[in-house]
Design an enzyme around this catalytic site. Structure first.
Site, PDB file in Angstrom:
ATOM      1  N   LEU A  51       0.802  -1.283  -0.009  1.00  0.00           N
ATOM      2  CA  LEU A  51      -0.047  -0.123  -0.047  1.00  0.00           C
ATOM      3  C   LEU A  51       1.125   1.212  -0.168  1.00  0.00           C
ATOM      4  CD1 LEU A  51      -2.813  -1.044   2.459  1.00  0.00           C
ATOM      5  CD2 LEU A  51      -2.944  -0.678   0.279  1.00  0.00           C
ATOM      6  N   ASP A  52       0.617   2.314  -0.625  1.00  0.00           N
ATOM      7  CA  ASP A  52       1.458   3.427  -0.649  1.00  0.00           C
ATOM      8  C   ASP A  52       1.581   3.848   0.631  1.00  0.00           C
ATOM      9  OD1 ASP A  52       1.339   3.283  -3.427  1.00  0.00           O
ATOM     10  OD2 ASP A  52      -0.173   4.506  -3.751  1.00  0.00           O
ATOM     11  N   TYR A  53       2.513   4.886   0.567  1.00  0.00           N
ATOM     12  CA  TYR A  53       2.836   5.832   2.335  1.00  0.00           C
ATOM     13  C   TYR A  53       1.542   6.146   2.392  1.00  0.00           C
ATOM     14  CZ  TYR A  53       5.850   8.672   5.007  1.00  0.00           C
ATOM     15  OH  TYR A  53       6.080   9.731   6.022  1.00  0.00           O
ATOM     16  N   LYS A  56      -4.740   5.102  -8.066  1.00  0.00           N
ATOM     17  CA  LYS A  56      -4.600   6.447  -8.354  1.00  0.00           C
ATOM     18  C   LYS A  56      -4.452   6.756  -9.858  1.00  0.00           C
ATOM     19  CE  LYS A  56      -2.271   7.248  -4.020  1.00  0.00           C
ATOM     20  NZ  LYS A  56      -0.926   7.373  -3.142  1.00  0.00           N
TER      21      LYS A  56
END
Ligand code: URA
Length: 239
Positions: free
Chosen positions: A100-102, A190
């Site tokens: 998962l992204d930051y 995104k």
């Protein structure tokens, strides 16, 4: 005798691909010698040392973490940022299944079972991942249809998605909605919204297959129940 990367994978050191990188980086010794050739075979009766630690065969374990924003999904970060591993202090050497992204929160699975991780991360994945997303602007029906059908992101074409629970905030000019996708490509959600002109302002993974965040707070982790592990195996493609 088995390939060294397979042994490392089975012992829960890392996924097979990551284990290959570790071998190439000279981090693995067999009976006192550094091995960097990927075809090398060994067995559990050999003395195998990884990053200075002797290899032990561990029980397979499976966890879910409610990842908060502000953590990277790797085990080590080159910029010294906090990593998800800091949040899951278990005795087994577990690694995250995917990323998962930051700035993304939500369901992140961990295991030391390389076969399980590989099955779930298979490129033609079929396990549903559900996200709640806040995007800039007011989301249009046509964009929803496009994303639901699948869009060309340049390097790949997304599989059909489901979009629901669309709520508009006309004052703030943004939209909150839920989306279910089956793949897990880098920045996929995104990039999908970017493609139709919306910036993702907030992203949370609510569900991975049958695993949700029910009863959990940010930063909490718990072992998966046996029926959850079985269900995930069944949902994934056995490779
Ligand atoms: N899609 C993204 O863009 N980011 C995530 O963290 C997960 C899915």
């Amino acid at each position: 005798m088995e390939r060294l990367q397979k042994i490392l994978q089975r012992a829960g050191v890392a996924s097979r691909r990551k284990a290959e990188e570790m071998i190439l980086e000279g981090r693995v010794q067999v009976n006192g010698e550094i091995v960097t050739a990927l075809g090398t075979k060994a067995s559990f009766s050999d003395e195998i040392i990884v990053d200075g630690k002797k290899l032990k065969v561990e029980d397979k374990v499976y966890y879910v973490l409610y990842k908060p924003e502000g953590y990277v999904s790797t085990t080590k970060d080159e910029f010294n940022r906090l990593t998800v591993s800091d949040l899951i202090p278990v005795k087994e050497r577990v690694f995250p299944i995917g990323r998962l992204d930051y700035d993304t929160s939500g369901v992140l699975l961990f295991t030391n079972d390389g076969d399980f991780a590989n099955a779930l991360m298979h490129p033609t994945g079929v396990v549903e991942k559900e996200y709640s997303v806040k995007i800039s602007g007011l989301f249009r029906k046509e964009s929803s249809k496009l994303l639901e059908r699948g869009v060309d992101l340049g390097d790949f074409h997304t599989q059909p998605a489901k979009i629901f629970n669309v709520e508009y905030d006309k004052q703030k000019q943004n939209t909150i909605l839920s989306i279910v996708i089956t793949e897990g490509k880098y920045h996929q959600v995104k990039r999908m919204f970017d493609m139709v002109g919306h910036k993702v302002l907030k992203l949370k993974r609510e569900r991975y297959g049958c695993v949700t965040l029910k009863g959990m707070n940010k930063g909490d982790y718990r072992p998966l129940k046996i029926h959850e592990v079985k269900k995930l195996w069944n949902l994934s493609i056995n490779i």
